[in-house]
Design a protein around this motif. Structure first.
Motif: not given
Length: 510
Positions: A426-429, A468-474, A481-487
């Motif tokens: 379990a990571g920060p996200y 929570s995800t956007l704040l952690t990423a910032a 990288p989070v917003v543009r993430y693609k598998a």
């Protein structure tokens, strides 16, 4: 001479039988010796009767030579039998590798919290708003946590939830919900029975899958690895049914040339193991008990089935990108607002259909208050939290765990889960998403107590999760990288499809 010998031969033969009885007793310890001595004496008497002493001597020598040859042959055979190892037993059948969701500490914590939450109505009855808030927060968060952690055991297939599919999901859900409402209001169709058949059938399967880690981790190896049932396929026995003679001593199958277990190692048979049989027995017993209930819904059985349903369903939905899962949550947020605040449809269907697709907490309502109430929701003896309010945020939390944490934080391939949950810490996200879910659920129930009206939970959960995800990423410097993430698997699948389409187009052009 010959006539005398002919007359004496019968007497000599009978006398030799009497005189060798003691010798035969002595030769009991020497197998074959007594038989050889008797044979030589009989041969000598016959030879004297037919050809004289010279012939008798020759006959006896021939017989002795035959005895030596036979004895040598017997001794050689005995020696060869003693030195030749016994034939080896046939090799045991090779079974395919079992990738199981074992009872890891993470799953054990989730199960324990869920079970403790179900005890709240019994140890703290009539607890009012405080009790149901604690109950729903513990129940929903543990089901979400267990489903997200258990998703690591599922194959990371190339079939991903695309933005287009995410955009059409709220439309399909709206048609299903409004169709159920119309059937309830304008027809005599027993919609509840139809929903019960579908929900409990799927719930029984999900419950069995959720019990699997417990039985696999706690049962003894002799019970756990016993092949209780072999269905279909040819196999060595060529039959199906109970096979009590097969016990798997290990879980590794013979690898193929590529180093992977062969899927046809067991002749195409479906093997049902002892731990799975115990899990099936538990799931069927819970489902039958729920279906045969009388009177109001049995909230405990309903919650158990609903928890398994939520945890298992969310583990199979894999978004291909952050934009896809954010779009899905945003679309379902609009769906929730419209059908809860804009119409009576959602609430009416939720209280009219008793299926194990929602979590229930009993509440005390006096008969006078129930009779005076003009709302079906106000007279309903349970506080309700829908399964969608766990599944949808759970898909998002699993995405944070298996995509953002695993790939961006720990730098591992998203397709390398391989059934090993310890490879997905379990990571920060994921931690931020779990905390945001609990906080959003608490605010939702606070609004419910203030306004005394049904609240669309996604109104509070979706902003909390995405925020929570956007704040952690910032904070980590990983916003884009989070917003543009693609598998990676989705991009590879699309690349292969594009290559195949280009090749086929080239063939057509040529």
């Amino acid at each position: 001479m010959a006539s005398v010998a002919a007359f004496v031969a019968p007497l000599a033969l009978s006398g030799s039988r009497a005189s060798t009885s003691r010798a035969q007793l002595w030769c009991l310890g020497r197998p074959g010796a007594g038989w050889a001595t008797s044979r030589r004496r009989r041969s000598r008497v016959v030879a004297l009767a037919t050809g004289g002493e010279d012939a008798a001597a020759a006959t006896v020598r021939a017989v002795e030579n035959t005895d030596v040859t036979a004895s040598a042959g017997v001794n050689g055979a005995l020696t060869e039998a003693a030195t030749t190892p016994p034939p080896s037993p046939p090799p045991p059948p090779v079974f395919p590798a079992r990738v199981r969701r074992t009872l890891t500490p993470d799953l054990a914590v989730g199960y324990a919290v869920f079970a403790a939450a179900q005890a709240i109505p019994f140890v703290w009855p009539n607890s009012g708003n405080v009790g149901d808030v604690l109950f729903f927060m513990a129940t929903a968060s543990s089901a979400l946590y267990t489903g997200a952690k258990g998703a690591a055991f599922e194959a990371d297939s190339t079939e991903k939830l695309t933005p287009k599919q995410a955009a059409t999901a709220p439309i399909g859900a709206s048609f299903s919900l409004f169709g159920a409402y119309c059937l309830l209001r304008y027809t005599d169709v027993n919609v509840g029975a139809l929903f019960n058949v579908v929900t409990t059938s799927l719930g029984a399967l999900c419950l069995k899958e959720m019990v699997d880690p417990v039985t696999h981790g706690l049962l003894p190896a002799g019970v756990r690895d016993w092949v209780a049932l072999r269905l279909g396929g040819g196999g060595d026995s060529g039959s199906s049914g109970l096979d009590a003679g097969n016990v798997v001593t290990g879980e590794e199958a013979a690898p193929t040339a590529e180093g992977k277990p062969s899927p046809q190692a067991n002749g195409g048979e479906l093997l049902v193991y002892g731990d799975e049989m115990v899990a099936w027995a538990f799931a069927i017993a819970i489902t039958v008990a729920y279906l045969t209930k009388t009177g109001p819904p049995n909230f405990l059985l309903s919650n158990v089935i609903a928890g398994a349903l939520c945890a298992r369903v969310l583990s199979f939905i894999r978004p291909e990108s952050f934009l896809a899962i954010a779009g899905l949550l945003t679309g379902l947020l609009a769906y929730d607002i419209f059908w809860v605040w804009g119409t009576e449809v959602m609430v009416s269907v939720a209280v009219a259909i008793d299926t194990p697709a929602k979590f229930l907490f009993p509440r005390a309502i006096s008969p006078e208050a129930a009779a005076a109430s003009t709302s079906a929701a106000a007279a309903y003896p349970f506080a309700v939290l829908g399964a969608g309010d766990v599944i949808v945020p759970g898909v998002y939390a699993a995405f944070c765990l298996l995509a953002l944490d695993k790939v961006l934080v720990y730098g591992r391939d998203a397709s390398a889960a391989g059934g090993d949950i310890s490879a997905v810490p379990a990571g920060p996200y994921f931690r931020a998403a779990l905390a945001a879910y609990v906080a959003g659920l608490a605010v939702c129930f606070g609004a419910n107590m203030v306004f005394h009206a049904a609240q669309p939970a996604l109104v509070y959960l979706v902003p909390a999760l995405i925020g929570s995800t956007l704040l952690t990423a910032a904070a980590r410097g990983e916003f884009w990288p989070v917003v543009r993430y693609k598998a990676v698997a989705a991009m590879e699948a699309r690349g292969e499809a594009a290559n195949e389409e280009a090749l086929s187009q080239d063939k057509v052009d040529s």
